[in-house]
Design a protein around this motif. Structure first.
Motif, mmCIF file in Angstrom:
data_model
loop_
_atom_site.group_PDB
_atom_site.id
_atom_site.type_symbol
_atom_site.label_atom_id
_atom_site.label_comp_id
_atom_site.label_asym_id
_atom_site.label_seq_id
_atom_site.Cartn_x
_atom_site.Cartn_y
_atom_site.Cartn_z
ATOM 1 N N LEU A 170 -16.985 77.035 -34.280
ATOM 2 C CA LEU A 170 -17.263 77.104 -32.837
ATOM 3 C C LEU A 170 -16.298 78.038 -32.115
ATOM 4 C CD1 LEU A 170 -18.123 73.371 -32.073
ATOM 5 C CD2 LEU A 170 -19.707 75.305 -32.352
ATOM 6 N N ALA A 171 -15.028 77.986 -32.487
ATOM 7 C CA ALA A 171 -14.046 78.879 -31.862
ATOM 8 C C ALA A 171 -14.365 80.333 -32.189
ATOM 9 C CB ALA A 171 -12.638 78.524 -32.333
ATOM 10 N N GLY A 172 -14.752 80.598 -33.426
ATOM 11 C CA GLY A 172 -15.096 81.967 -33.819
ATOM 12 C C GLY A 172 -16.305 82.482 -33.062
ATOM 13 N N ILE A 173 -17.314 81.650 -32.904
ATOM 14 C CA ILE A 173 -18.507 82.044 -32.145
ATOM 15 C C ILE A 173 -18.127 82.316 -30.687
ATOM 16 C CG2 ILE A 173 -20.713 81.207 -31.246
ATOM 17 C CD1 ILE A 173 -21.030 79.720 -33.990
ATOM 18 N N ALA A 174 -17.231 81.505 -30.142
ATOM 19 C CA ALA A 174 -16.799 81.686 -28.755
ATOM 20 C C ALA A 174 -16.107 83.034 -28.545
ATOM 21 C CB ALA A 174 -15.879 80.544 -28.338
ATOM 22 N N HIS A 175 -15.502 83.579 -29.592
ATOM 23 C CA HIS A 175 -14.888 84.903 -29.472
ATOM 24 C C HIS A 175 -15.923 85.956 -29.081
ATOM 25 C CE1 HIS A 175 -11.360 83.217 -31.411
ATOM 26 N NE2 HIS A 175 -10.728 84.359 -31.279
ATOM 27 N N PHE A 176 -17.177 85.703 -29.416
ATOM 28 C CA PHE A 176 -18.239 86.659 -29.104
ATOM 29 C C PHE A 176 -19.029 86.266 -27.863
ATOM 30 C CE2 PHE A 176 -17.250 87.082 -33.568
ATOM 31 C CZ PHE A 176 -17.044 88.454 -33.657
ATOM 32 N N THR A 177 -19.162 84.979 -27.598
ATOM 33 C CA THR A 177 -19.931 84.538 -26.432
ATOM 34 C C THR A 177 -19.074 84.474 -25.172
ATOM 35 O OG1 THR A 177 -19.559 82.196 -26.933
ATOM 36 C CG2 THR A 177 -21.559 83.228 -27.847
ATOM 37 N N ARG A 178 -17.774 84.383 -25.342
ATOM 38 C CA ARG A 178 -16.833 84.328 -24.207
ATOM 39 C C ARG A 178 -15.683 85.295 -24.448
ATOM 40 N NH1 ARG A 178 -16.669 77.783 -23.372
ATOM 41 N NH2 ARG A 178 -18.878 77.607 -22.890
ATOM 42 N N SER A 179 -16.023 86.492 -24.854
ATOM 43 C CA SER A 179 -15.006 87.458 -25.275
ATOM 44 C C SER A 179 -14.024 87.827 -24.173
ATOM 45 C CB SER A 179 -15.658 88.710 -25.856
ATOM 46 O OG SER A 179 -16.497 89.318 -24.906
ATOM 47 N N ARG A 180 -14.464 87.872 -22.930
ATOM 48 C CA ARG A 180 -13.546 88.240 -21.837
ATOM 49 C C ARG A 180 -12.381 87.267 -21.727
ATOM 50 N NH1 ARG A 180 -17.182 90.488 -16.843
ATOM 51 N NH2 ARG A 180 -17.921 92.319 -17.959
ATOM 52 N N GLY A 181 -12.665 85.993 -21.891
ATOM 53 C CA GLY A 181 -11.598 84.998 -21.843
ATOM 54 C C GLY A 181 -10.587 85.185 -22.956
ATOM 55 N N PHE A 182 -11.081 85.518 -24.140
ATOM 56 C CA PHE A 182 -10.178 85.742 -25.272
ATOM 57 C C PHE A 182 -9.398 87.043 -25.107
ATOM 58 C CE2 PHE A 182 -12.932 82.544 -27.094
ATOM 59 C CZ PHE A 182 -12.047 81.773 -27.827
#
Length: 119
Positions: free
Chosen positions: A15-27
């Protein structure tokens, strides 16, 4: 217990890895300013987390994960420190300083716990 830990960590990393792409601005916001290629850093770390997640969930390559995970978590620890120092919001939510600083020791617990995942 070991299987439960492996599955929980696998889901978490996936889930964290997927979030790197769906919420990339935050990362990208928590990559320290002195590092170049923020988008690439976020994408590469996201791919690594997705690979860790699948490896753990499929129970394949867990010894590779347990050997490399501590180094990976130590590398991304810098981003979490930067987030705490700069008080960067988590998504659109500003967390209190005690939460930003309090979550840092949890990463070291993950590093220590990585050795317990190997089956």
């Amino acid at each position: 217990m070991k299987n439960l830990l492996r599955i929980v960590c696998g889901v978490g990393f996936l889930l964290a890895g997927i979030a790197h792409f769906t919420r990339s601005r935050g990362f990208e916001a928590i990559v320290p300013g002195f590092l170049p290629f923020k988008k690439a850093i976020v994408a590469i770390s996201g791919v690594i987390e997705i690979m860790y997640g699948f490896a753990l969930l499929l129970n394949r390559g867990t010894s590779f994960v347990t050997k490399t995970l501590p180094g990976f978590l130590a590398a991304v620890f810098l981003a979490n420190v930067y987030m705490a120092v700069k008080r960067i919001p988590l998504g659109n939510k500003q967390l209190p300083p005690w939460v930003l600083w309090g979550r840092l020791p949890l990463q070291w617990l993950l590093i220590k716990g990585a050795k317990k995942i190997d089956s």
